[in-house]
Motif scaffolding. Structure first.
Motif, PDB file in Angstrom:
ATOM      1  N   LYS A 103      -7.071   5.969   8.789  1.00 57.19           N
ATOM      2  CA  LYS A 103      -6.861   7.172   7.994  1.00 57.19           C
ATOM      3  C   LYS A 103      -8.019   8.166   8.183  1.00 57.19           C
ATOM      4  O   LYS A 103      -7.796   9.377   8.289  1.00 57.19           O
ATOM      5  N   ARG A 104      -9.222   7.635   8.249  1.00 61.13           N
ATOM      6  CA  ARG A 104     -10.403   8.497   8.348  1.00 61.13           C
ATOM      7  C   ARG A 104     -10.494   9.194   9.705  1.00 61.13           C
ATOM      8  O   ARG A 104     -10.973  10.331   9.786  1.00 61.13           O
TER       9      ARG A 104
ATOM     10  N   ASP B  77      -9.649  -2.793   6.122  1.00 58.34           N
ATOM     11  CA  ASP B  77     -10.592  -2.033   6.939  1.00 58.34           C
ATOM     12  C   ASP B  77      -9.863  -1.221   8.006  1.00 58.34           C
ATOM     13  O   ASP B  77     -10.241  -0.082   8.313  1.00 58.34           O
TER      14      ASP B  77
ATOM     15  N   ARG C  56       0.841  -1.201   0.000  1.00 56.36           N
ATOM     16  CA  ARG C  56       0.000   0.000   0.000  1.00 56.36           C
ATOM     17  C   ARG C  56       0.878   1.253   0.000  1.00 56.36           C
ATOM     18  O   ARG C  56       1.833   1.366   0.797  1.00 56.36           O
TER      19      ARG C  56
ATOM     20  N   GLU D 236      -8.044   1.882   6.274  1.00 57.65           N
ATOM     21  CA  GLU D 236      -9.001   2.896   5.827  1.00 57.65           C
ATOM     22  C   GLU D 236      -9.653   3.607   7.007  1.00 57.65           C
ATOM     23  O   GLU D 236      -9.861   4.830   6.976  1.00 57.65           O
TER      24      GLU D 236
END
Length: 534
Positions: free
Chosen positions: A148-149, A142, A51, A145
């Motif tokens: 990061k959010r 999951d 990633r 993501e």
């Protein structure tokens, strides 16, 4: 000295991280040689290293890549209960408070996954901010993501957001309830109505399973390329964590995944390992075997994990012997058909003898068996039946070298025998085999009975055991240290966790964590008819 990472050959090109990539340390709480041989660890590291939004570095007890000064995530792949001490050692090395409750805004989130934590994370729950329950193919994307959010939120809000993601267990947001400090768990409740009451293990249902991302001569299995052929096991032996925890049984796609993966691995090494709890039950295993039997693979060394006894054929033994294997490993658990029926081990003695004959006729020189003592329902006559079976095997194939590796039954969470304690008679069973098998020319390799007691403690423990683990670190991890800790702390007795059968209506420390089968369905699969009280 050459750093271990310099000797690695990768099956992929690591992504170049973005400027704002998450800083992640991914650790294995053991030596590099042990950790890099874990296919699960390799797979998760590969997911992270592929990633651009992640800058991941690896950490072992004896080796590390250059570590970030301010990591945002620190993860552990946890495969063996007694590695918990190394988890704590590595946290101290990184300057991270051992207890999750003591971590502040400047500390990274500490997460963990793997079979130990998926089965029963409670003894270690106080050390982790987040436990990932299930398969990394789902959970790691999951996790990245979500982090990061929410990266700009205060720590407590981030924990609450993480708890909303399927398969994410945040122990700080759940409270175990007890009638008293020496009493069993009454319930495990979320702190409030916004936190899910139960956390469901997440299951990868794709037909592309794990393959090696690293090949290195420094692995415990030197320069091996590993391929996961199947995941879980359809046999569902009642003691078996590998069956019940990882359901359903899944197989790798042969043409689209398995064979291309092996071809890729052969570009790096000539040693291939096929892994899985029941490899030969892949519906296309014979096709894979014949493909590997091609002349162009004459210089390949092939290793197989344990196979189902009834699937051993002369052809299988021939191919293995031609590909550098000298022996084959099967799990029979006992030579007693009565006891195997209780275990749900679908195997007859004549099938065991037939497997040995096939192994010998196919050119193998040895067979290794997995056995177990102290199983619920076991009697002394079952030990004698096992010795009788080996006597018959030696009579049928006297030139075959036999080895019996034997463990003591340890109850595992989410299996039908999770409520049974360790049988004290198991130690006598190990001694009986030691006396009886050597005169037959059978090599006996028992696992430590005392270590089995510690494993049972950790397998069935509740969250209060974190106090024990912190104490034992100071004294050494022998059985005596655990017993000493129980004498100094206000807890249920050591015998409660290790030896006592638990009532059917009693709450289990992991009742708030769910797998593919409901707790009621798991408890029903006990042929002893309420061997524990209903």
């Amino acid at each position: 000295m050459v750093a271990p990472f310099d000797q690695e050959r990768l099956t992929f090109c690591r992504a170049v991280p973005d400027a704002d990539a998450l800083q992640v340390i991914y650790a294995f709480p053991n030596t590099y040689s042990v950790g890099i041989t874990s296919l699960g660890y390799q797979m998760i590291w590969g997911l992270l290293a592929n990633r651009r939004d992640v800058q991941v570095t690896r950490l072992f007890t004896d080796a590390q890549e250059p570590l970030p000064r301010e990591p945002q995530l620190v993860g552990f792949s946890f495969s063996w209960e007694l590695d918990y001490g190394h988890v704590l050692d590595l946290l101290e090395k990184l300057g991270i408070p051992l207890l999750a409750q003591q971590r502040g805004e400047g500390d990274p989130m500490v997460f963990g996954g793997g079979p130990v934590l998926t089965a029963n994370p409670e003894p270690y729950a106080d050390f982790f901010d987040l436990v990932l329950l299930g398969d990394g193919e789902i959970l790691i994307p999951d996790l990245i993501e979500t982090v990061k959010r929410i990266r700009g939120l205060p720590r407590k809000q981030r924990l609450r957001q993480l708890a909303q993601v399927p398969g994410f267990y945040v122990p700080q947001l759940y409270q175990p309830l007890y009638a008293g400090p020496r009493d069993p768990v009454l319930a495990i409740e979320p702190l409030d109505g916004e936190i899910p009451r139960t956390v469901m293990k997440q299951t990868w249902r794709g037909n592309k399973l794990s393959v090696s991302t690293v090949v290195t001569p420094l692995a415990a299995w030197e320069s091996i390329f590993m391929v996961e052929v199947v995941r879980s096991c359809p046999e569902m032996c009642r003691f078996c964590l590998a069956s019940y925890l990882t359901l359903p049984f899944r197989v790798a796609a042969v043409a689209d995944h398995l064979l291309p993966a092996i071809e890729q691995g052969l570009g790096l090494t000539r040693r291939i390992g096929l892994l899985g709890a029941s490899i030969t039950q892949h519906p296309q295993f014979e096709e894979v075997l014949e493909w590997l039997a091609q002349d162009r693979f004459a210089d390949v060394q092939l290793s197989l994990a344990s196979v189902r006894t009834s699937t051993v054929t002369t052809r299988l033994a021939q191919v293995l012997s031609q590909r550098g294997s000298r022996s084959l490993t099967v799990a029979i658990e006992s030579g007693s058909e009565r006891l195997r029926q209780i275990m749900n081990k679908k195997l007859r003695n004549e099938e065991i003898v037939a497997a040995a004959v096939a192994a010998y006729e196919g050119g193998l020189s040895g067979m290794k068996f997995y056995g177990m003592v102290g199983v619920p329902g076991e009697e002394e006559e079952d030990w004698r039946a096992t010795v009788g079976l080996f006597r018959e095997l030696k009579g049928q194939t006297p030139r075959l070298r036999y080895t019996l590796g034997c463990s003591t039954f340890v109850p595992k969470a989410h299996t039908p025998w999770q409520r049974y304690g360790v049988r004290r008679e198991g130690e006598k069973g190990l001694q009986f085999y030691q006396r009886s098998l050597r005169p037959l020319g059978v090599e006996f390799r028992p696992e430590s009975y005392r270590d089995s007691l510690v494993q049972a403690l950790l397998s069935r423990g509740d969250r209060r055991l974190s106090q024990v683990l912190l104490q034992v670190r100071q004294w050494g991890d022998g059985l005596g240290s655990y017993k000493r800790a129980f004498k100094e702390l206000v807890l249920p007795p050591f015998e409660y966790y290790v030896f006592q059968d638990w009532d059917r209506e009693a709450c289990l420390p992991w009742d708030h964590l769910r797998t593919a089968l409901s707790p009621e369905r798991i408890d029903q699969d006990d042929p002893l008819g309420n061997g524990v009280r209903a």
